[in-house]
Each structure stands twice: as C-alpha cells, then as structure tokens.
Design an enzyme around this catalytic site. Structure first.
Site, mmCIF file in Angstrom:
data_model
loop_
_atom_site.group_PDB
_atom_site.id
_atom_site.type_symbol
_atom_site.label_atom_id
_atom_site.label_comp_id
_atom_site.label_asym_id
_atom_site.label_seq_id
_atom_site.Cartn_x
_atom_site.Cartn_y
_atom_site.Cartn_z
ATOM 1 N N ASP A 65 4.813 52.998 120.787
ATOM 2 C CA ASP A 65 4.805 53.093 119.328
ATOM 3 C C ASP A 65 6.084 52.547 118.711
ATOM 4 O O ASP A 65 7.070 52.277 119.412
ATOM 5 C CB ASP A 65 4.568 54.547 118.895
ATOM 6 C CG ASP A 65 5.415 55.563 119.658
ATOM 7 O OD1 ASP A 65 6.408 55.158 120.303
ATOM 8 O OD2 ASP A 65 5.101 56.756 119.609
ATOM 9 N N ASN B 148 3.055 69.338 118.523
ATOM 10 C CA ASN B 148 1.681 69.498 118.027
ATOM 11 C C ASN B 148 0.666 68.779 118.917
ATOM 12 O O ASN B 148 -0.480 68.583 118.528
ATOM 13 C CB ASN B 148 1.570 68.985 116.583
ATOM 14 C CG ASN B 148 1.895 67.507 116.449
ATOM 15 O OD1 ASN B 148 2.128 66.822 117.446
ATOM 16 N ND2 ASN B 148 1.895 66.992 115.225
ATOM 17 N N HIS C 169 0.901 65.646 119.982
ATOM 18 C CA HIS C 169 0.752 64.197 119.820
ATOM 19 C C HIS C 169 1.239 63.456 121.055
ATOM 20 O O HIS C 169 2.166 63.888 121.732
ATOM 21 C CB HIS C 169 1.376 63.676 118.514
ATOM 22 C CG HIS C 169 2.855 63.593 118.431
ATOM 23 N ND1 HIS C 169 3.574 64.107 117.375
ATOM 24 C CD2 HIS C 169 3.772 63.011 119.241
ATOM 25 C CE1 HIS C 169 4.851 63.852 117.546
ATOM 26 N NE2 HIS C 169 5.002 63.192 118.671
ATOM 27 N N GLU D 261 -1.423 61.685 115.999
ATOM 28 C CA GLU D 261 -1.283 63.039 115.464
ATOM 29 C C GLU D 261 -2.614 63.800 115.569
ATOM 30 O O GLU D 261 -3.675 63.185 115.738
ATOM 31 C CB GLU D 261 -0.862 62.957 113.986
ATOM 32 C CG GLU D 261 0.473 62.253 113.755
ATOM 33 C CD GLU D 261 1.685 63.091 114.147
ATOM 34 O OE1 GLU D 261 1.557 64.043 114.948
ATOM 35 O OE2 GLU D 261 2.787 62.783 113.648
HETATM 36 C C1 GLP Z 1 8.038 61.214 119.334
HETATM 37 C C2 GLP Z 1 7.367 59.992 120.009
HETATM 38 C C3 GLP Z 1 6.562 60.418 121.195
HETATM 39 C C4 GLP Z 1 7.356 61.444 121.967
HETATM 40 C C5 GLP Z 1 7.412 62.731 121.181
HETATM 41 C C6 GLP Z 1 8.275 63.818 121.799
HETATM 42 O O1 GLP Z 1 7.852 61.305 117.989
HETATM 43 N N1 GLP Z 1 6.608 59.141 119.177
HETATM 44 O O2 GLP Z 1 6.232 59.285 121.991
HETATM 45 O O3 GLP Z 1 6.751 61.715 123.208
HETATM 46 O O4 GLP Z 1 7.741 62.486 119.825
HETATM 47 O O5 GLP Z 1 9.618 63.525 121.662
HETATM 48 P P1 GLP Z 1 10.777 64.287 122.417
HETATM 49 O O6 GLP Z 1 10.741 63.794 123.827
HETATM 50 O O7 GLP Z 1 12.035 63.873 121.705
HETATM 51 O O8 GLP Z 1 10.480 65.751 122.312
#
Ligand code: GLP
Length: 243
Positions: free
Chosen positions: A67, A136, A138, A143
């Site tokens: 992404d 959540n 995702h 989402e």
């Molecule tokens: C982000 C990314 C995801 C990631 C998630 C968790 O917003 N788009 O690809 O896996 O949130 O992030 P973190 O590893 O900082 O908890």
C-alpha cells in the site's frame, strides 16, 4: 493456518527473515510482497544483515508493497516509498526497477490501481507475502467492510487507522485520508503468506483472526481460507488464543 508462537519481537522477526531468506535462496527471482508499519522494522534489519553477510542476494528478486498513502509526495518522510528506501532498499542489492509500490501521487488513481494489479499478474503473482495487521483487522489498508473480492483499489482510511498512524506525523490533520492498497483478492492470490503480530495490544486482533467469524468486518479473518498462511506471533500477542 499455521501458528509459530515465539517469546518476543526479536524471535518473531528472526523467524520471518529466515523464511524470506530461504525463499529467495530457493528461488532467486521470487516475487516478494512487502509491508510497512512498526512491526516489520526489525525483520528488515535482519534481511539487511543476511544480505551483508552474504547469506542471500536480492539481485533477481521482485517486490510489491501492499500500500501507499494518496496525496503525499514520494519523498515525503511519511510516504511508504520513503519508508522502504530507508528501511530496506537503500541497503540491499534489489534493483530499484524491481521494487514496486502503488503510486499514490498521480492524476488518475484508478489507472494507478489497474496498472499495479496488472504488474503483479505480469510478474506471475506474489510468491511470498509479508503482512502486519491493524487493530481493527485491516491488512494492507483494507479496512473493515472491504469486499473480499476487491483487487488493488483506493480506500478511505478509517478514523481509527488515521489515529493509530498519527504517531508518525506532526498532527492528525497531516495524516492522509486515502490510500491505495492491494485488495483482499490480490493478497489471497499470493502463494504463501507470513503475518507478523507482536505485543499485548494486538492480542484481541489475533484472537479474532484465529477464533472469530470469517467476516468482512474483520478483513484478516479471510486468511483462514488461504491454504498456506503462517502466523508468527510473540507470546504477548498470542495471550488470548488457544495455540
Ligand atoms: C498500517 C499498514 C499496514 C500495517 C498496519 C499495522 O496502517 N497499512 O500494512 O500492517 O497498519 O501497523 P503496525 O505494524 O505499525 O502496528
């Protein structure tokens, strides 16, 4: 879905980097799916170490990130392009032309999505996809409520996701409201998936992923229908599941 429960973040990162190094050694032109966020930071350091020690070469590998934010420039320090350059690409021998991220700063976002999806297909699909997970549920930026059938698309970020990611920006107002993400369908077409999850605050998410219903309200739950998923969790994240 296979579970590897380890003591801590370091061990989680090491298990994951071992799997990626082994894959690239078996198949030097492997197509790797990569993720951003805090969770894979140590994983990337360990990949760099493996490369510097001569244990792996990324010369023929291809990568596709999950992404990218919409509306911030590629060299903005909060863009995922910047993250990947800093945390991985600047330190290994993966040629820049073989490292792909969605283009969030472009005139026609739909064209950018379609081109990205086509490029993944042209490369033969992702062999090994790394995932983190949001609180959540995702994955990528899919989402809750995202149809499981979607391919790469533009998303409106959930308020909770913008809040969670505000820690990287000067203020929440600077957090983009949209992103481009591989869709759930794109992710599910990967041959193998490794999901990393660490820390007590993700324990509920892992419980829902492992034991809750398979529902678009918790996007990661669809991974239970994929034939080749490894969840690598530390003890803190795994504290609410029966594994
Ligand atoms: C982000 C990314 C995801 C990631 C998630 C968790 O917003 N788009 O690809 O896996 O949130 O992030 P973190 O590893 O900082 O908890």
């Amino acid at each position: 879905m296979d579970f590897i429960i380890v003591d801590n973040y370091e061990e989680m990162s090491k298990k994951a980097s071992d799997i990626f190094v082994e894959k690239v050694n078996q198949k030097p032109d492997a197509v790797l799916g990569l993720a951003t966020g805090s969770t894979p930071e140590r994983f990337y350091e360990l990949l760099i170490d493996a490369y510097k020690q001569g244990d792996v070469s990324f010369e023929h590998a291809i990568s596709f990130n999950l992404d990218e934010y919409v509306g911030i420039s590629l060299d903005n320090s909060q863009s995922y392009h910047h993250y990947m350059n800093e945390k991985l690409f600047n330190h290994i021998n993966l040629p820049a032309a073989q490292a792909n991220l969605p283009l969030g700063e472009t005139e026609d976002l739909q064209v950018a999505c379609d081109n990205y999806e086509a490029k993944i297909k042209d490369a033969g699909g992702v062999d090994l996809q790394l995932l983190g997970i949001g609180l959540n549920g995702h994955i990528g930026f899919n989402e809750p409520g995202t149809p499981f059938e979607q391919e790469t698309h533009v998303v409106d970020l959930a308020p909770s996701t913008r809040e969670a990611n505000a820690r990287f920006f000067d203020s929440i107002d600077e957090v983009p409201t949209k992103a481009i993400t591989m869709g759930i369908k794109t992710i599910m077409q990967s041959e193998q998936i490794v999901l990393l999850i660490s820390g007590e605050k993700k324990a509920d998410a892992l419980y829902q992923l492992a034991e809750g219903p398979i529902t678009e309200d918790f996007p990661a739950s669809i991974l239970r229908e994929h034939p080749n998923v490894i969840i690598i969790a530390d003890k803190a994240a795994a504290s609410k599941i029966n594994k």
